[in-house]
Write a protein that holds these residues in place. Structure first.
Motif, PDB file in Angstrom:
ATOM      1  N   UNK A  10       0.833  -1.201   0.000  1.00  0.00           N
ATOM      2  CA  UNK A  10       0.000   0.000   0.000  1.00  0.00           C
ATOM      3  C   UNK A  10       0.866   1.250   0.000  1.00  0.00           C
ATOM      4  N   UNK A  11       1.821   1.323   0.906  1.00  0.00           N
ATOM      5  CA  UNK A  11       2.626   2.535   1.048  1.00  0.00           C
ATOM      6  C   UNK A  11       3.410   2.840  -0.219  1.00  0.00           C
ATOM      7  N   UNK A  12       3.923   1.814  -0.884  1.00  0.00           N
ATOM      8  CA  UNK A  12       4.714   2.027  -2.100  1.00  0.00           C
ATOM      9  C   UNK A  12       3.856   2.580  -3.238  1.00  0.00           C
ATOM     10  N   UNK A  13       2.573   2.357  -3.195  1.00  0.00           N
ATOM     11  CA  UNK A  13       1.674   2.901  -4.215  1.00  0.00           C
ATOM     12  C   UNK A  13       1.051   4.224  -3.789  1.00  0.00           C
ATOM     13  N   UNK A  14       0.678   4.322  -2.518  1.00  0.00           N
ATOM     14  CA  UNK A  14      -0.071   5.486  -2.065  1.00  0.00           C
ATOM     15  C   UNK A  14       0.821   6.721  -1.914  1.00  0.00           C
ATOM     16  N   UNK A  15       2.045   6.560  -1.429  1.00  0.00           N
ATOM     17  CA  UNK A  15       2.915   7.712  -1.201  1.00  0.00           C
ATOM     18  C   UNK A  15       3.253   8.456  -2.498  1.00  0.00           C
ATOM     19  N   UNK A  16       3.681   7.775  -3.570  1.00  0.00           N
ATOM     20  CA  UNK A  16       3.936   8.527  -4.818  1.00  0.00           C
ATOM     21  C   UNK A  16       2.692   9.207  -5.374  1.00  0.00           C
ATOM     22  N   UNK A  17       1.543   8.531  -5.283  1.00  0.00           N
ATOM     23  CA  UNK A  17       0.301   9.139  -5.752  1.00  0.00           C
ATOM     24  C   UNK A  17      -0.007  10.408  -4.963  1.00  0.00           C
ATOM     25  N   UNK A  18       0.098  10.323  -3.642  1.00  0.00           N
ATOM     26  CA  UNK A  18      -0.187  11.483  -2.802  1.00  0.00           C
ATOM     27  C   UNK A  18       0.777  12.629  -3.093  1.00  0.00           C
ATOM     28  N   UNK A  19       2.043  12.308  -3.287  1.00  0.00           N
ATOM     29  CA  UNK A  19       3.031  13.352  -3.549  1.00  0.00           C
ATOM     30  C   UNK A  19       2.713  14.092  -4.845  1.00  0.00           C
ATOM     31  N   UNK A  20       2.402  13.368  -5.908  1.00  0.00           N
ATOM     32  CA  UNK A  20       2.082  14.003  -7.184  1.00  0.00           C
ATOM     33  C   UNK A  20       0.839  14.882  -7.067  1.00  0.00           C
ATOM     34  N   UNK A  21      -0.204  14.373  -6.413  1.00  0.00           N
ATOM     35  CA  UNK A  21      -1.437  15.147  -6.270  1.00  0.00           C
ATOM     36  C   UNK A  21      -1.200  16.373  -5.399  1.00  0.00           C
ATOM     37  N   UNK A  22      -0.446  16.231  -4.311  1.00  0.00           N
ATOM     38  CA  UNK A  22      -0.205  17.354  -3.404  1.00  0.00           C
ATOM     39  C   UNK A  22       0.597  18.454  -4.088  1.00  0.00           C
ATOM     40  N   UNK A  23       1.616  18.097  -4.842  1.00  0.00           N
ATOM     41  CA  UNK A  23       2.403  19.108  -5.554  1.00  0.00           C
ATOM     42  C   UNK A  23       1.533  19.830  -6.571  1.00  0.00           C
ATOM     43  N   UNK A  24       0.710  19.078  -7.303  1.00  0.00           N
ATOM     44  CA  UNK A  24      -0.164  19.699  -8.289  1.00  0.00           C
ATOM     45  C   UNK A  24      -1.213  20.601  -7.668  1.00  0.00           C
ATOM     46  N   UNK A  25      -1.866  20.117  -6.613  1.00  0.00           N
ATOM     47  CA  UNK A  25      -2.910  20.927  -5.959  1.00  0.00           C
ATOM     48  C   UNK A  25      -2.318  22.145  -5.261  1.00  0.00           C
ATOM     49  N   UNK A  26      -1.161  21.985  -4.628  1.00  0.00           N
ATOM     50  CA  UNK A  26      -0.526  23.120  -3.984  1.00  0.00           C
ATOM     51  C   UNK A  26      -0.114  24.183  -4.981  1.00  0.00           C
ATOM     52  N   UNK A  27       0.425  23.768  -6.108  1.00  0.00           N
ATOM     53  CA  UNK A  27       0.826  24.721  -7.149  1.00  0.00           C
ATOM     54  C   UNK A  27      -0.385  25.444  -7.717  1.00  0.00           C
ATOM     55  N   UNK A  28      -1.442  24.709  -8.022  1.00  0.00           N
ATOM     56  CA  UNK A  28      -2.634  25.327  -8.581  1.00  0.00           C
ATOM     57  C   UNK A  28      -3.288  26.291  -7.591  1.00  0.00           C
ATOM     58  N   UNK A  29      -3.355  25.894  -6.317  1.00  0.00           N
ATOM     59  CA  UNK A  29      -3.915  26.784  -5.301  1.00  0.00           C
ATOM     60  C   UNK A  29      -3.091  28.063  -5.167  1.00  0.00           C
ATOM     61  N   UNK A  30      -1.768  27.934  -5.270  1.00  0.00           N
ATOM     62  CA  UNK A  30      -0.922  29.121  -5.203  1.00  0.00           C
ATOM     63  C   UNK A  30      -1.144  30.048  -6.373  1.00  0.00           C
ATOM     64  N   UNK A  31      -1.293  29.481  -7.568  1.00  0.00           N
ATOM     65  CA  UNK A  31      -1.534  30.310  -8.734  1.00  0.00           C
ATOM     66  C   UNK A  31      -2.883  31.051  -8.633  1.00  0.00           C
ATOM     67  N   UNK A  32      -3.855  30.421  -7.987  1.00  0.00           N
ATOM     68  CA  UNK A  32      -5.174  31.032  -7.867  1.00  0.00           C
ATOM     69  C   UNK A  32      -5.212  32.085  -6.756  1.00  0.00           C
ATOM     70  N   UNK A  33      -4.722  31.739  -5.571  1.00  0.00           N
ATOM     71  CA  UNK A  33      -4.890  32.615  -4.405  1.00  0.00           C
ATOM     72  C   UNK A  33      -3.737  33.578  -4.185  1.00  0.00           C
ATOM     73  N   UNK A  34      -2.555  33.250  -4.660  1.00  0.00           N
ATOM     74  CA  UNK A  34      -1.389  34.095  -4.393  1.00  0.00           C
ATOM     75  C   UNK A  34      -1.025  34.981  -5.567  1.00  0.00           C
ATOM     76  N   UNK A  35      -1.832  34.943  -6.608  1.00  0.00           N
ATOM     77  CA  UNK A  35      -1.616  35.859  -7.718  1.00  0.00           C
ATOM     78  C   UNK A  35      -0.399  35.556  -8.548  1.00  0.00           C
ATOM     79  N   UNK A  36      -0.076  34.279  -8.745  1.00  0.00           N
ATOM     80  CA  UNK A  36       1.047  33.925  -9.595  1.00  0.00           C
ATOM     81  C   UNK A  36       2.138  33.224  -8.842  1.00  0.00           C
ATOM     82  N   UNK A  37       3.391  33.497  -9.204  1.00  0.00           N
ATOM     83  CA  UNK A  37       4.512  32.756  -8.690  1.00  0.00           C
ATOM     84  C   UNK A  37       5.288  33.544  -7.648  1.00  0.00           C
ATOM     85  N   UNK A  38       4.722  34.552  -7.075  1.00  0.00           N
ATOM     86  CA  UNK A  38       5.469  35.366  -6.103  1.00  0.00           C
ATOM     87  C   UNK A  38       5.710  34.586  -4.830  1.00  0.00           C
TER      88      UNK A  38
END
Length: 339
Positions: A311-339
């Protein structure tokens, strides 16, 4: 009758088996720190770098500690008085609805990462859908009120960071749960009891104190590591490195995501470490905050122990990819870009 040596009572120097507890170790470290205070003071007076390092370390540690203590008290209370069966009863039978309810429940039933892993294991054992239980495991440490207030205090001049962290973390939990509902297989979860379970036999007060003590010592040790890392990043990393990362936002995001995985900070304290990385833009620091409560080396070990290594070998990479993507998208929306 003559007494032989074997028949004579043995004198005990201790009333019972002597065992050093983690609390005693903590007290010993504090006493050692107090004893070394004069020496540290003399070293600080002779070195400006030492003074700067001490100031940064203490400021991060002192700012984060009240929220860390509050978080472990809440976590201990939940371990003692809130059963996973309560959440399991309110989860809808529909998988999609259960995932949504489990994600929002992270706000109402907060807890630390180390408590969320066994709690989600118990939910699955009680019949809850694995996708819903895993959604709760990701949401509870990341979007609870203690974490959001700590983020607001750490980033007092950037209120959008709170909304960005909440949105990015909740999206990470919901999307990961939805993906797992599609690709997850029952055989990937090892049917065995969870480790590091806070729910032990005894009175509720005993469960509360043991859970709070366990979480405080574990999270406190990682806070020390995080404060030390923040100090090193401020003093040892050349400014040219930050200039390079500022010029390459993708590299900065990847570096901060890697730091979140390695440092394994408690979610109640990680905002203060992220705030100390003032040389970096807000967007990679937001990714640091979204990734940390979702996946790190400590969580990987606990998930492998509770759910099994497959489970861990499958779930950890999936979570990491989703978290990086969601965090980046949320930053672009709420923080006004890449500042």
């Amino acid at each position: 009758m003559d007494a032989t040596p074997a028949a004579l009572p043995q004198r005990r120097w201790w009333p019972g088996r002597f065992r050093i507890t983690s609390v005693q170790v903590l007290v010993g470290i504090l006493l050692l720190g107090l004893a070394c205070a004069p020496l540290l003071t003399r070293l600080g007076a002779a070195s400006t770098k030492f003074q700067a390092a001490t100031t940064i370390f203490v400021s991060v540690f002192v700012q984060a500690m009240p929220f860390l203590v509050l978080g472990v008290l809440v976590s201990g209370a939940i371990a003692a008085f809130v059963s996973p069966a309560l959440l399991q009863r309110v989860l809808p039978d529909n998988t999609t609805g259960a995932i949504c309810v489990a994600g929002v429940a992270g706000m109402a039933i907060p807890g630390c990462e180390c408590g969320a892993v066994p709690a989600s294991r118990r939910l699955i054992d009680q019949g809850a859908a694995s996708a819903a239980a895993l959604t709760f495991m990701l949401a509870a440490p990341a979007i609870n009120p203690v974490v959001l207030v700590a983020t607001a205090v750490a980033f007092a001049g950037e209120p959008a960071m709170v909304a960005a962290r909440f949105t990015g973390s909740l999206a990470t939990a919901l999307i990961t749960g939805a993906i797992w509902a599609r690709i997850g297989r029952p055989g990937w979860l090892t049917p065995r009891p969870a480790r590091h379970d806070h729910d032990t036999h005894g009175t509720k007060w005993h469960v509360f104190t043991e859970a709070a003590r366990h979480d405080l010592l574990q999270a406190g040790s990682f806070l020390v590591l995080g404060a030390a890392a923040a100090t090193a990043l401020r003093l040892l990393v050349p400014p040219s490195v930050y200039d390079t990362l500022t010029g390459s936002i993708v590299a900065a995001i990847l570096v901060c995501a890697a730091l979140a995985v390695i440092l394994a900070l408690c979610s109640e304290a990680d905002a203060f470490v992220a705030a100390s990385m003032s040389a970096l833009p807000l967007l990679p620091r937001l990714v640091f905050l979204v990734v940390g409560p979702a996946v790190d080396v400590k969580l990987f070990a606990m998930q492998a122990g509770s759910f099994g290594r497959p489970f861990a070998l499958r779930f950890a990479p999936l979570t990491l990819l989703v978290a990086v993507g969601c965090g980046t998208l949320a930053g672009l929306i709420f923080l006004g870009g890449v500042r």
